[in-house]
Scaffold this active site. Structure first.
Site, PDB file in Angstrom:
ATOM      1  N   GLU A 154       0.822  -1.212   0.000  1.00 53.29           N
ATOM      2  CA  GLU A 154       0.000   0.000   0.000  1.00 53.29           C
ATOM      3  C   GLU A 154       0.860   1.269   0.000  1.00 53.29           C
ATOM      4  OE1 GLU A 154      -3.698  -0.395   2.579  1.00 53.29           O
ATOM      5  OE2 GLU A 154      -2.473  -2.045   3.345  1.00 53.29           O
ATOM      6  N   SER A 163      -6.583  -2.601   1.818  1.00 52.79           N
ATOM      7  CA  SER A 163      -6.959  -1.959   0.556  1.00 52.79           C
ATOM      8  C   SER A 163      -7.446  -2.950  -0.495  1.00 52.79           C
ATOM      9  CB  SER A 163      -5.798  -1.128  -0.005  1.00 52.79           C
ATOM     10  OG  SER A 163      -5.512  -0.049   0.846  1.00 52.79           O
ATOM     11  N   TYR A 183      -9.270   4.292  -4.752  1.00 51.43           N
ATOM     12  CA  TYR A 183      -8.317   5.393  -4.714  1.00 51.43           C
ATOM     13  C   TYR A 183      -8.150   6.175  -6.015  1.00 51.43           C
ATOM     14  CZ  TYR A 183      -7.003   2.997  -0.426  1.00 51.43           C
ATOM     15  OH  TYR A 183      -7.024   2.394   0.812  1.00 51.43           O
ATOM     16  N   ARG A 189     -10.998   2.916  11.891  1.00 52.30           N
ATOM     17  CA  ARG A 189     -12.191   2.753  11.059  1.00 52.30           C
ATOM     18  C   ARG A 189     -12.616   1.304  11.121  1.00 52.30           C
ATOM     19  NH1 ARG A 189     -10.653   3.035   5.516  1.00 52.30           N
ATOM     20  NH2 ARG A 189     -11.675   1.044   5.213  1.00 52.30           N
ATOM     21  N   ASP A 211     -15.162  -1.493   9.372  1.00 48.28           N
ATOM     22  CA  ASP A 211     -16.006  -1.763   8.206  1.00 48.28           C
ATOM     23  C   ASP A 211     -17.112  -2.739   8.578  1.00 48.28           C
ATOM     24  OD1 ASP A 211     -14.328  -0.116   6.766  1.00 48.28           O
ATOM     25  OD2 ASP A 211     -13.128  -1.760   5.970  1.00 48.28           O
ATOM     26  N   GLU A 245     -13.810  -5.789   9.236  1.00 49.96           N
ATOM     27  CA  GLU A 245     -12.423  -5.606   9.653  1.00 49.96           C
ATOM     28  C   GLU A 245     -12.256  -4.240  10.299  1.00 49.96           C
ATOM     29  OE1 GLU A 245      -9.582  -4.285   6.246  1.00 49.96           O
ATOM     30  OE2 GLU A 245     -10.935  -5.770   5.371  1.00 49.96           O
ATOM     31  N   ASN A 275      -9.451  -0.925  10.662  1.00 47.69           N
ATOM     32  CA  ASN A 275      -8.254  -0.284  10.107  1.00 47.69           C
ATOM     33  C   ASN A 275      -7.693   0.638  11.181  1.00 47.69           C
ATOM     34  OD1 ASN A 275      -8.259  -0.829   6.943  1.00 47.69           O
ATOM     35  ND2 ASN A 275     -10.372  -0.564   7.603  1.00 47.69           N
ATOM     36  N   GLY A 312      -6.749   5.382   5.540  1.00 51.14           N
ATOM     37  CA  GLY A 312      -6.314   6.313   4.513  1.00 51.14           C
ATOM     38  C   GLY A 312      -6.697   7.743   4.833  1.00 51.14           C
TER      39      GLY A 312
END
Length: 319
Positions: free
Chosen positions: A25, A153, A223, A262, A264, A278, A280, A284
């Site tokens: 990433e 990602s 992205y 974050r 999800d 998951e 994070n 990002g």
């Protein structure tokens, strides 16, 4: 409503923005770090870029940063290894500590912790070269998702629609990781819940719904295109929105996450039940990223969000 703690940015001292790195990433991290660096400088912070792929830990120590903002994603930046080095160097850093970062980066261990805490997550199986893929497909049902558990990602992820596609999907994931995760495919809407704070002070920001073309929220769409649509705050019944935020906060706390992150979430279409996908721990911060989007919905600008995350930088190991 914007409820941020007032700060004197000069008190931050010399700040390093860690970006780039050696993970798959890297490209996204460079975008995140560049944005964070510009935002912090615009607020008067003495911020400097530091690419961990191009410079050593010895150089990091020699820079004598008073604190660092971790804008790295994936391995060697989000997985606890860098956090451990920063603890040893005595440099306060943003985000979660060693354990939460390590567990959060491992989707299999994350599931084990969440299930132990009574939190909902899709059924799964851990695969290796000797796994009976036909049996796994029968147990989990088709379609299913195959992914490398230590990548982010959406890298290395494949949707398997038929048993004969399973081996190729396994090979793609196995080329990136020493173990492979097969996961029940939950049909429904996709959401993310951004988090600020930690422990009892952890709070959820407004929920973002992700509407990808043909349901394909892959690396390119995440992205590099404007084809994905985002709705923030997500349009949900109040009770369901509150429940989704509740389990996201519980999931974040269960891993011991701090600072920001974050979570999800998938909302199953047939019964409107949310499932945790998951976490994070170093999300990002690009122009397409979701934590800044959720923050804006509460009146927090990108620049102020960066300052707030930097404010919470600290060493996590006591003594």
């Amino acid at each position: 409503m914007n409820q941020l703690t007032p700060v004197d940015v000069k008190a931050f001292g010399k700040v390093g923005v860690l970006l780039g790195g050696r993970s798959a990433e890297r490209e996204v991290s460079l975008m995140s770090g560049t944005g964070v660096l510009a935002a912090l400088r615009s607020k008067g912070v003495d911020a400097h870029p530091f690419d961990t792929a191009e410079r050593s830990l010895a150089e990091l120590a020699a820079e004598k940063f008073d604190r660092v903002f971790i804008a790295l994603h994936g391995r060697y930046g989000e997985d606890g290894s860098l956090q451990g080095a920063l603890e040893l160097l005595g440099i306060p850093y943003t985000g979660s500590g060693v354990m939460a970062s390590s567990v959060g980066m491992d989707k299999i261990t994350t599931k084990i912790v969440w299930l132990a805490a009574g939190l909902p997550t899709p059924n799964y199986a851990v695969l290796d070269a000797n796994s009976d893929l036909a049996k796994v497909a029968a147990d989990l049902g088709l379609p299913l998702i195959v992914k490398p558990p230590h990548e982010g990602s959406t890298i290395g992820i494949t949707k398997v629609n038929a048993t004969e596609e399973f081996k190729a999907a396994y090979d793609i994931a196995a080329a990136l990781d020493h173990s492979v995760l097969a996961e029940e495919f939950v049909t429904g809407r996709e959401f993310t819940v951004a988090m600020l704070g930690g422990g009892a002070d952890a709070r959820a920001l407004p929920i973002v719904e992700i509407i990808a073309p043909a349901g394909n929220y892959d690396y390119q769409n995440k992205y590099f295109t404007d084809d994905v649509k985002y709705v923030c705050p997500a349009v949900l019944p109040d009770a369901l929105s509150a429940e989704m935020q509740r389990i996201a906060v519980a999931a974040y706390r269960a891993l011991g996450c701090q600072g920001w992150g974050r979570v999800d979430v998938l909302l199953r279409e047939r019964d409107q039940k949310p499932f945790l996908l998951e976490v994070n721990t170093s999300p990002g911060m690009t122009g397409h990223s979701l934590v800044p989007m959720a923050a804006r919905a509460t009146g927090i600008s990108y620049e102020d969000l960066c300052v707030e995350i930097l404010r919470t930088a600290c060493l996590k190991m006591k003594g």
